[in-house]
Design an enzyme around this catalytic site. Structure first.
Site, PDB file in Angstrom:
ATOM      1  N   GLY A   3       0.031   5.528  -4.392  1.00  0.00           N
ATOM      2  CA  GLY A   3      -0.551   6.815  -4.770  1.00  0.00           C
ATOM      3  C   GLY A   3       0.046   7.953  -3.959  1.00  0.00           C
ATOM      4  O   GLY A   3       0.437   8.993  -4.500  1.00  0.00           O
ATOM      5  N   ARG A   4       0.154   7.750  -2.648  1.00  0.00           N
ATOM      6  CA  ARG A   4       0.712   8.787  -1.772  1.00  0.00           C
ATOM      7  C   ARG A   4       2.176   9.045  -2.096  1.00  0.00           C
ATOM      8  O   ARG A   4       2.651  10.172  -2.070  1.00  0.00           O
ATOM      9  CB  ARG A   4       0.559   8.379  -0.301  1.00  0.00           C
ATOM     10  CG  ARG A   4      -0.785   8.770   0.283  1.00  0.00           C
ATOM     11  CD  ARG A   4      -1.073   8.038   1.552  1.00  0.00           C
ATOM     12  NE  ARG A   4      -1.428   6.645   1.285  1.00  0.00           N
ATOM     13  CZ  ARG A   4      -1.472   5.706   2.213  1.00  0.00           C
ATOM     14  NH1 ARG A   4      -1.140   5.981   3.467  1.00  0.00           N
ATOM     15  NH2 ARG A   4      -1.828   4.469   1.888  1.00  0.00           N
ATOM     16  N   TRP A   5       2.893   7.976  -2.423  1.00  0.00           N
ATOM     17  CA  TRP A   5       4.312   8.124  -2.780  1.00  0.00           C
ATOM     18  C   TRP A   5       4.450   9.035  -4.001  1.00  0.00           C
ATOM     19  O   TRP A   5       5.266   9.957  -4.009  1.00  0.00           O
ATOM     20  CB  TRP A   5       4.912   6.741  -3.086  1.00  0.00           C
ATOM     21  CG  TRP A   5       6.374   6.778  -3.398  1.00  0.00           C
ATOM     22  CD1 TRP A   5       7.402   6.655  -2.519  1.00  0.00           C
ATOM     23  CD2 TRP A   5       6.962   6.957  -4.688  1.00  0.00           C
ATOM     24  NE1 TRP A   5       8.606   6.752  -3.179  1.00  0.00           N
ATOM     25  CE2 TRP A   5       8.360   6.937  -4.511  1.00  0.00           C
ATOM     26  CE3 TRP A   5       6.451   7.140  -5.972  1.00  0.00           C
ATOM     27  CZ2 TRP A   5       9.256   7.082  -5.569  1.00  0.00           C
ATOM     28  CZ3 TRP A   5       7.340   7.289  -7.025  1.00  0.00           C
ATOM     29  CH2 TRP A   5       8.725   7.260  -6.814  1.00  0.00           C
ATOM     30  N   ASP A  15       0.829  -1.210   0.000  1.00  0.00           N
ATOM     31  CA  ASP A  15       0.000   0.000   0.000  1.00  0.00           C
ATOM     32  C   ASP A  15       0.861   1.256   0.000  1.00  0.00           C
ATOM     33  O   ASP A  15       1.976   1.267   0.513  1.00  0.00           O
ATOM     34  CB  ASP A  15      -0.927  -0.027   1.238  1.00  0.00           C
ATOM     35  CG  ASP A  15      -2.110   0.915   1.083  1.00  0.00           C
ATOM     36  OD1 ASP A  15      -2.328   1.422  -0.037  1.00  0.00           O
ATOM     37  OD2 ASP A  15      -2.817   1.137   2.084  1.00  0.00           O
ATOM     38  N   ASN A  26     -10.986  -2.523  -5.516  1.00  0.00           N
ATOM     39  CA  ASN A  26     -10.203  -1.597  -6.353  1.00  0.00           C
ATOM     40  C   ASN A  26     -10.880  -1.300  -7.704  1.00  0.00           C
ATOM     41  O   ASN A  26     -10.494  -0.362  -8.404  1.00  0.00           O
ATOM     42  CB  ASN A  26      -8.774  -2.113  -6.586  1.00  0.00           C
ATOM     43  CG  ASN A  26      -7.894  -2.004  -5.351  1.00  0.00           C
ATOM     44  OD1 ASN A  26      -7.012  -2.832  -5.111  1.00  0.00           O
ATOM     45  ND2 ASN A  26      -8.099  -0.970  -4.545  1.00  0.00           N
ATOM     46  N   TRP A  27     -11.920  -2.063  -8.060  1.00  0.00           N
ATOM     47  CA  TRP A  27     -12.677  -1.747  -9.295  1.00  0.00           C
ATOM     48  C   TRP A  27     -13.353  -0.392  -9.175  1.00  0.00           C
ATOM     49  O   TRP A  27     -13.764   0.189 -10.174  1.00  0.00           O
ATOM     50  CB  TRP A  27     -13.739  -2.815  -9.582  1.00  0.00           C
ATOM     51  CG  TRP A  27     -13.173  -4.166  -9.914  1.00  0.00           C
ATOM     52  CD1 TRP A  27     -13.228  -5.284  -9.138  1.00  0.00           C
ATOM     53  CD2 TRP A  27     -12.459  -4.546 -11.107  1.00  0.00           C
ATOM     54  NE1 TRP A  27     -12.592  -6.333  -9.772  1.00  0.00           N
ATOM     55  CE2 TRP A  27     -12.120  -5.912 -10.984  1.00  0.00           C
ATOM     56  CE3 TRP A  27     -12.074  -3.863 -12.276  1.00  0.00           C
ATOM     57  CZ2 TRP A  27     -11.405  -6.613 -11.957  1.00  0.00           C
ATOM     58  CZ3 TRP A  27     -11.370  -4.561 -13.248  1.00  0.00           C
ATOM     59  CH2 TRP A  27     -11.044  -5.904 -13.093  1.00  0.00           C
ATOM     60  N   GLU A  31       1.262 -13.326  12.502  1.00  0.00           N
ATOM     61  CA  GLU A  31       1.863 -12.165  13.155  1.00  0.00           C
ATOM     62  C   GLU A  31       1.674 -10.982  12.208  1.00  0.00           C
ATOM     63  O   GLU A  31       1.879 -11.114  10.996  1.00  0.00           O
ATOM     64  CB  GLU A  31       3.357 -12.398  13.393  1.00  0.00           C
ATOM     65  CG  GLU A  31       3.664 -13.503  14.380  1.00  0.00           C
ATOM     66  CD  GLU A  31       3.141 -13.210  15.787  1.00  0.00           C
ATOM     67  OE1 GLU A  31       3.139 -12.035  16.183  1.00  0.00           O
ATOM     68  OE2 GLU A  31       2.735 -14.169  16.471  1.00  0.00           O
TER      69      GLU A  31
HETATM   70  C1  IPE Z   1      -5.532  -2.785  -0.407  1.00  0.00           C
HETATM   71  O1  IPE Z   1      -5.123  -1.456  -0.567  1.00  0.00           O
HETATM   72  C2  IPE Z   1      -5.500  -3.489  -1.723  1.00  0.00           C
HETATM   73  C3  IPE Z   1      -4.186  -3.688  -2.324  1.00  0.00           C
HETATM   74  C4  IPE Z   1      -3.041  -3.446  -1.762  1.00  0.00           C
HETATM   75  C5  IPE Z   1      -4.203  -4.251  -3.641  1.00  0.00           C
HETATM   76  P1  IPE Z   1      -6.178  -0.264  -0.686  1.00  0.00           P
HETATM   77  O2  IPE Z   1      -5.390   0.978  -0.781  1.00  0.00           O
HETATM   78  O3  IPE Z   1      -7.116  -0.543  -1.797  1.00  0.00           O
HETATM   79  O4  IPE Z   1      -6.932  -0.379   0.697  1.00  0.00           O
HETATM   80  P2  IPE Z   1      -7.944   0.630   1.415  1.00  0.00           P
HETATM   81  O5  IPE Z   1      -9.120   0.792   0.529  1.00  0.00           O
HETATM   82  O6  IPE Z   1      -7.229   1.909   1.636  1.00  0.00           O
HETATM   83  O7  IPE Z   1      -8.274  -0.049   2.701  1.00  0.00           O
HETATM   84  C1  IPE Z   2      -1.496   0.242  -3.370  1.00  0.00           C
HETATM   85  O1  IPE Z   2      -1.268   1.602  -3.398  1.00  0.00           O
HETATM   86  C2  IPE Z   2      -1.705  -0.347  -4.746  1.00  0.00           C
HETATM   87  C3  IPE Z   2      -3.069  -0.798  -5.020  1.00  0.00           C
HETATM   88  C4  IPE Z   2      -4.066  -0.748  -4.205  1.00  0.00           C
HETATM   89  C5  IPE Z   2      -3.308  -1.346  -6.332  1.00  0.00           C
HETATM   90  P1  IPE Z   2      -2.467   2.662  -3.427  1.00  0.00           P
HETATM   91  O2  IPE Z   2      -2.785   2.947  -4.860  1.00  0.00           O
HETATM   92  O3  IPE Z   2      -3.593   2.180  -2.623  1.00  0.00           O
HETATM   93  O4  IPE Z   2      -1.783   3.907  -2.771  1.00  0.00           O
HETATM   94  P2  IPE Z   2      -2.457   4.954  -1.757  1.00  0.00           P
HETATM   95  O5  IPE Z   2      -3.017   4.153  -0.632  1.00  0.00           O
HETATM   96  O6  IPE Z   2      -3.518   5.674  -2.508  1.00  0.00           O
HETATM   97  O7  IPE Z   2      -1.329   5.820  -1.353  1.00  0.00           O
HETATM   98 MG    MG Z   3      -4.047   2.413  -0.652  1.00  0.00          MG
END
Ligand code: IPE
Ligand code: IPE
Ligand code: MG
Length: 250
Positions: free
Chosen positions: A24-26, A21, A69-70, A208
């Site tokens: 996007g923030r990175w 995870d 994620n869809w 864990e």
């Molecule tokens: C969880 O990350 C799914 C994946 C890492 C593929 P998300 O970024 O989608 O999770 P939420 O919605 O913030 O909990």
């Molecule tokens: C995880 O990174 C990748 C997927 C969920 C596919 P994010 O895209 O969720 O990144 P943030 O949480 O928005 O920073």
């Molecule tokens: Mg995320």
């Protein structure tokens, strides 16, 4: 002393699962679009897989795309699917060289045809590899998985292929997408979020948990070693007392 050399390879988690995870923030932090973070995240996957393989971890499950994620913008979903295809194409040689067996969990039939084809091909090519299983969770949701298992089990009962009294942990396990894998020993989530987000609910019952603030694109071999060392500092009691565990180790 390097972090890697501090790891006791006799007490490794057999199955490590990672919620990757923070892509996007990175990207936003660097002033880029979100998808740039996903591209950068592929390098973190490469490093983590290499580190896990070298250490001798048997299964690495990576959460790559959730059923939720869809709900993201179409452009982002398309980019993720294209990245999957291009990364598989690029990495297949390394999988073969490093003896990596690819498999997936999740409802793969809903992925774009191109992605399904590439996955099928890579799975077929790597099916006899034995060093590590790279298990990609794609269109994966733990609730969907449990619903799917419940339907298959119910059908068996209706058809008299299974009795209700026979339902136990093994029966449930064998109807999940992870039927051929051991339970998760160690779950890592990057980016500081402390939630499970519908990942492997059944399989992490006694895992864990490890949460790090590092954003996924910044995750690398050293971060992975640090996580494994943290795992090795813990006492897994499975309901027993500390004294019982100490005595059984003697
Ligand atoms: C969880 O990350 C799914 C994946 C890492 C593929 P998300 O970024 O989608 O999770 P939420 O919605 O913030 O909990
Ligand atoms: C995880 O990174 C990748 C997927 C969920 C596919 P994010 O895209 O969720 O990144 P943030 O949480 O928005 O920073
Ligand atoms: Mg995320």
């Amino acid at each position: 002393m390097s972090l890697k050399s501090k790891i006791n390879t006799k007490f490794l988690p057999k199955h490590v699962a990672i919620i990757m995870d923070g892509n996007g923030r990175w990207a936003k932090k660097q002033g880029f679009k979100r998808v740039f973070g996903h591209k950068k995240g592929v390098e973190a996957v490469r490093q983590t897989l290499e580190a896990a393989t070298e250490l001798g971890i048997e299964t690495l499950t990576l959460f790559a795309f959730s059923t939720e994620n869809w709900n993201r913008p179409k452009f982002e979903i398309d980019t993720l699917m294209n990245l999957l295809v291009s990364s598989l194409k690029k990495e297949i040689k390394t999988f073969q060289k490093n003896n990596v067996k690819l498999q997936t969990i999740g409802n793969i039939e809903m992925l774009p045809k191109k992605a399904q084809r590439e996955l099928k091909e890579s799975i077929e090519l790597t099916k006899n590899n034995t060093k590590i299983i790279l298990n990609l969770a794609l269109n994966y949701g733990a609730r969907e998985e449990i619903i799917n298992a419940t339907k298959i089990i119910s059908k068996k009962i209706v058809n008299n292929d299974l009795k209700i009294e026979e339902i136990d942990e093994n029966i449930i396990n064998s109807h999940l997408y992870t039927f051929n894998l051991p339970n998760v020993d160690f779950l890592i989530r990057t980016s500081g979020e402390k939630r499970i987000s519908n990942f492997l609910l059944w399989q992490i019952a006694y895992a864990e948990l490890y949460f790090t603030d590092v954003l996924w694109p910044d995750f690398n071999k050293e971060e992975f070693y640090e996580a494994i060392l943290n795992y090795q500092s813990r006492e897994r009691r499975f309901g027993k007392t500390s004294e019982q565990i100490e005595n059984s180790n003697k």
